[in-house]
Motif scaffolding. Sequence first.
Motif, PDB file in Angstrom:
ATOM      1  N   GLU A 190      55.091  66.014  -7.470  1.00 44.10           N
ATOM      2  CA  GLU A 190      55.690  67.172  -6.587  1.00 44.10           C
ATOM      3  C   GLU A 190      56.233  68.305  -7.587  1.00 44.10           C
ATOM      4  OE1 GLU A 190      58.293  66.256  -3.495  1.00 44.10           O
ATOM      5  OE2 GLU A 190      57.076  64.553  -2.885  1.00 44.10           O
ATOM      6  N   ARG A 191      57.123  67.990  -8.461  1.00 45.02           N
ATOM      7  CA  ARG A 191      58.146  68.859  -9.169  1.00 45.02           C
ATOM      8  C   ARG A 191      57.301  69.114 -10.536  1.00 45.02           C
ATOM      9  NH1 ARG A 191      63.043  68.865  -5.990  1.00 45.02           N
ATOM     10  NH2 ARG A 191      62.339  69.054  -4.032  1.00 45.02           N
ATOM     11  N   GLY A 192      56.697  68.200 -10.886  1.00 43.04           N
ATOM     12  CA  GLY A 192      56.299  68.104 -12.612  1.00 43.04           C
ATOM     13  C   GLY A 192      57.314  67.510 -13.390  1.00 43.04           C
ATOM     14  N   ALA A 251      58.457  68.053 -16.065  1.00 43.42           N
ATOM     15  CA  ALA A 251      59.802  68.866 -16.658  1.00 43.42           C
ATOM     16  C   ALA A 251      60.717  69.012 -15.565  1.00 43.42           C
ATOM     17  CB  ALA A 251      59.099  70.193 -17.100  1.00 43.42           C
ATOM     18  N   ARG A 252      60.624  68.778 -14.560  1.00 40.19           N
ATOM     19  CA  ARG A 252      61.537  68.962 -13.514  1.00 40.19           C
ATOM     20  C   ARG A 252      62.015  67.694 -12.905  1.00 40.19           C
ATOM     21  NH1 ARG A 252      61.785  74.282 -10.896  1.00 40.19           N
ATOM     22  NH2 ARG A 252      61.703  75.439 -12.469  1.00 40.19           N
ATOM     23  N   ILE A 304      48.000  63.968 -17.768  1.00 38.54           N
ATOM     24  CA  ILE A 304      48.507  65.138 -17.817  1.00 38.54           C
ATOM     25  C   ILE A 304      49.917  65.443 -18.089  1.00 38.54           C
ATOM     26  CG2 ILE A 304      48.529  67.490 -16.468  1.00 38.54           C
ATOM     27  CD1 ILE A 304      45.958  66.917 -15.167  1.00 38.54           C
ATOM     28  N   LEU A 348      43.863  71.478 -12.314  1.00 45.95           N
ATOM     29  CA  LEU A 348      44.221  72.576 -13.210  1.00 45.95           C
ATOM     30  C   LEU A 348      44.092  73.948 -12.720  1.00 45.95           C
ATOM     31  CD1 LEU A 348      42.631  70.697 -16.332  1.00 45.95           C
ATOM     32  CD2 LEU A 348      44.887  70.605 -15.642  1.00 45.95           C
ATOM     33  N   PHE A 349      42.997  74.052 -11.864  1.00 44.89           N
ATOM     34  CA  PHE A 349      42.766  75.561 -11.816  1.00 44.89           C
ATOM     35  C   PHE A 349      43.163  76.042 -10.097  1.00 44.89           C
ATOM     36  CE2 PHE A 349      39.758  74.222 -14.891  1.00 44.89           C
ATOM     37  CZ  PHE A 349      39.606  75.540 -15.715  1.00 44.89           C
ATOM     38  N   GLN A 354      41.808  75.238  -7.728  1.00 48.04           N
ATOM     39  CA  GLN A 354      40.521  75.783  -6.826  1.00 48.04           C
ATOM     40  C   GLN A 354      39.488  74.727  -7.319  1.00 48.04           C
ATOM     41  OE1 GLN A 354      39.419  79.773  -6.702  1.00 48.04           O
ATOM     42  NE2 GLN A 354      39.820  80.010  -8.895  1.00 48.04           N
ATOM     43  N   LEU A 375      46.784  75.086 -19.562  1.00 46.28           N
ATOM     44  CA  LEU A 375      46.436  74.651 -18.292  1.00 46.28           C
ATOM     45  C   LEU A 375      47.255  73.239 -17.904  1.00 46.28           C
ATOM     46  CD1 LEU A 375      42.930  75.639 -17.553  1.00 46.28           C
ATOM     47  CD2 LEU A 375      44.533  76.571 -16.424  1.00 46.28           C
ATOM     48  N   ILE A 376      47.300  72.602 -18.840  1.00 47.50           N
ATOM     49  CA  ILE A 376      47.749  71.361 -18.581  1.00 47.50           C
ATOM     50  C   ILE A 376      49.180  71.325 -18.860  1.00 47.50           C
ATOM     51  CG2 ILE A 376      48.087  68.946 -20.184  1.00 47.50           C
ATOM     52  CD1 ILE A 376      45.010  69.061 -20.671  1.00 47.50           C
ATOM     53  N   GLN A 393      51.172  72.133 -15.678  1.00 47.24           N
ATOM     54  CA  GLN A 393      51.076  71.152 -14.548  1.00 47.24           C
ATOM     55  C   GLN A 393      52.751  70.228 -14.764  1.00 47.24           C
ATOM     56  OE1 GLN A 393      48.920  71.223 -12.337  1.00 47.24           O
ATOM     57  NE2 GLN A 393      48.047  72.814 -13.631  1.00 47.24           N
ATOM     58  N   ASP A 438      55.367  71.827 -14.549  1.00 45.64           N
ATOM     59  CA  ASP A 438      56.437  72.465 -13.921  1.00 45.64           C
ATOM     60  C   ASP A 438      55.989  72.967 -12.848  1.00 45.64           C
ATOM     61  OD1 ASP A 438      58.277  74.356 -12.821  1.00 45.64           O
ATOM     62  OD2 ASP A 438      59.222  74.304 -14.625  1.00 45.64           O
ATOM     63  N   ALA A 439      56.374  72.570 -11.211  1.00 49.24           N
ATOM     64  CA  ALA A 439      55.735  73.111 -10.237  1.00 49.24           C
ATOM     65  C   ALA A 439      55.624  74.622  -9.871  1.00 49.24           C
ATOM     66  CB  ALA A 439      56.407  72.475  -9.193  1.00 49.24           C
ATOM     67  N   GLU A 440      56.932  75.243 -10.474  1.00 50.16           N
ATOM     68  CA  GLU A 440      56.879  76.567 -10.582  1.00 50.16           C
ATOM     69  C   GLU A 440      55.865  77.330 -11.435  1.00 50.16           C
ATOM     70  OE1 GLU A 440      60.783  78.691 -10.831  1.00 50.16           O
ATOM     71  OE2 GLU A 440      61.520  77.266  -9.423  1.00 50.16           O
ATOM     72  N   ARG A 488      53.157  76.035 -12.454  1.00 46.71           N
ATOM     73  CA  ARG A 488      51.667  75.503 -11.777  1.00 46.71           C
ATOM     74  C   ARG A 488      51.471  76.827 -10.780  1.00 46.71           C
ATOM     75  NH1 ARG A 488      52.465  70.166  -8.502  1.00 46.71           N
ATOM     76  NH2 ARG A 488      53.323  69.296 -10.429  1.00 46.71           N
ATOM     77  N   VAL A 503      48.192  79.135 -11.216  1.00 45.96           N
ATOM     78  CA  VAL A 503      47.330  79.278 -10.234  1.00 45.96           C
ATOM     79  C   VAL A 503      47.108  80.763  -9.572  1.00 45.96           C
ATOM     80  CG1 VAL A 503      46.594  78.693  -7.822  1.00 45.96           C
ATOM     81  CG2 VAL A 503      47.519  76.819  -9.707  1.00 45.96           C
ATOM     82  N   LEU A 551      45.138  82.972 -12.115  1.00 45.72           N
ATOM     83  CA  LEU A 551      43.683  82.396 -11.869  1.00 45.72           C
ATOM     84  C   LEU A 551      42.912  82.855 -10.794  1.00 45.72           C
ATOM     85  CD1 LEU A 551      43.761  78.683 -13.322  1.00 45.72           C
ATOM     86  CD2 LEU A 551      43.401  80.839 -14.745  1.00 45.72           C
ATOM     87  N   VAL A 552      43.360  82.607  -9.629  1.00 51.89           N
ATOM     88  CA  VAL A 552      43.008  83.176  -8.454  1.00 51.89           C
ATOM     89  C   VAL A 552      42.876  84.752  -8.373  1.00 51.89           C
ATOM     90  CG1 VAL A 552      43.191  83.047  -5.966  1.00 51.89           C
ATOM     91  CG2 VAL A 552      43.797  80.967  -7.172  1.00 51.89           C
ATOM     92  N   ASP A 577      40.092  85.845 -10.383  1.00 53.12           N
ATOM     93  CA  ASP A 577      39.031  84.897 -10.210  1.00 53.12           C
ATOM     94  C   ASP A 577      38.245  84.192 -11.382  1.00 53.12           C
ATOM     95  OD1 ASP A 577      36.987  84.163  -8.329  1.00 53.12           O
ATOM     96  OD2 ASP A 577      35.476  85.642  -9.319  1.00 53.12           O
ATOM     97  N   TYR A 578      39.506  83.829 -12.240  1.00 48.38           N
ATOM     98  CA  TYR A 578      38.982  82.947 -13.203  1.00 48.38           C
ATOM     99  C   TYR A 578      38.632  81.560 -12.745  1.00 48.38           C
ATOM    100  CZ  TYR A 578      40.508  86.580 -16.518  1.00 48.38           C
ATOM    101  OH  TYR A 578      40.537  87.965 -16.905  1.00 48.38           O
ATOM    102  N   PRO A 633      36.141  77.846 -13.760  1.00 48.05           N
ATOM    103  CA  PRO A 633      34.899  77.113 -14.364  1.00 48.05           C
ATOM    104  C   PRO A 633      33.652  77.834 -13.604  1.00 48.05           C
ATOM    105  CG  PRO A 633      36.267  75.529 -13.648  1.00 48.05           C
ATOM    106  CD  PRO A 633      37.059  76.648 -13.214  1.00 48.05           C
TER     107      PRO A 633
END
Lengths: 200, 200
Positions: free
Chosen positions: A26-28, A30-31, A106, A175-176, A178, B105-106, B109, B111-113, B115, B119, B122-123, B126-127, B129
């Motif tokens: 949830e938090r990652g 680091a948190r 990860i 990771l992305f 989406q 990218l890794i 992940q 840290d939820a913030e 993350r 995202v 990226l969105v 429109d970045y 794969p």
Amino acid sequence: MKKTRGRPPSGGREEILKATLDVLRERGIARLTTREVAERAGVSEGSIFYHFVDRPGLLKAVFENSLDGMKNLTSAAYASNDIRTTLNTFAKVIADFLDSGLDVLIAAQADAELRGVVVDFLVGNDYGPHRGIAGIGHYLAEQQAAGVIRSDIDPKIISYLIVSDAFQRAAQPKLFGQRKGVPGQDAFFTALMTLIAPVD
Amino acid sequence: MKKTRGRPPSGGREEILKATLDVLRERGIARLTTREVAERAGVSEGSIFYHFVDRPGLLKAVFENSLDGMKNLTSAAYASNDIRTTLNTFAKVIADFLDSGLDVLIAAQADAELRGVVVDFLVGNDYGPHRGIAGIGHYLAEQQAAGVIRSDIDPKIISYLIVSDAFQRAAQPKLFGQRKGVPGQDAFFTALMTLIAPVD
DNA sequence: GTCTATAGGTTGATAGAC
DNA sequence: GTCTATCAACCTATAGAC
């Protein structure tokens, strides 16, 4: 002989492990604080250190716990007489592992020391994608010998394509954020079956 | 009109960004302190906060910097008349990006913030794969129309196989610490060329 | 823009009772 | 084995001089 090996489950230890994985996802990582883990597990911080010595020890335990699911990657049972169904079963076993296993892999990258711990564990147990690849490859080699798939391709490569697909399918949304660009699993397997069908 | 747009490079800012990425990859994001970044960059901690406001701001800048390399994923130039050579060029562009892009990218992940920040970025641009997949897919569709590759397969799937391979090839050593099970790139492309060759 | 010095807050870990 | 209370270390961020 007693029924349960090792420590009798008083609950605390398992609750801590579960809570840790929850916070991690949830938090990652680091948190992730021992404080929050203790709250979620319904125990005191002291208990955490009693069971796992220190924070790295706690994380190591959680990691190894999740990563041990990788031992199932070799021995997925053959599901049916249909190739596609069987391959789908293999893929499902891998996907199930990756859903939580990838989070752990990860997370470990966030800390060079944890990275080392995890890699040592993986190498020491010979865990890795190659196990899934070998398992499926063995099955595909049989099918190839039976003339069900084309004979001019190394089965290991086909096996690798299946594992890579599972990996991409699991990793990309994490990771992305989406799933854009990833074909549906049905479309993938349909295409794969066409590609590996015997050529006249 | 001036030659350089924006702030005149006094060096400090860029040094900080570079040092941050270095520490990120070496120590991991959880061990990344503004203290060490400042030391490596040869500046004071105060400078970091002057330029990037706070630690998340610094990381965000580094992330977006690295992730912007993804814009090249659509427009790889056609290298030659040979399919395999051209596909290899596409693959190389992707691999070059993934080598550092994946680390970022890794790391996000952890840290939820962060993350969320990544995202959104990226969105918003429109970045992902799908850009690489679309680029290669377009090329492959042309080749298919020209009769150079088999006509009973969606070019997007082939394109996806290539991107997945690049992804697996880049991610596996980072996450598992070893490359076991991954076929060499030559073996992969050789097999792929066989699979997509026109059927009689 | 860059530095020094320091404040303020958080966190991992320990000690000792129960 | 589990708890409470507490400490010591560390790290982000700010203030103000240059």
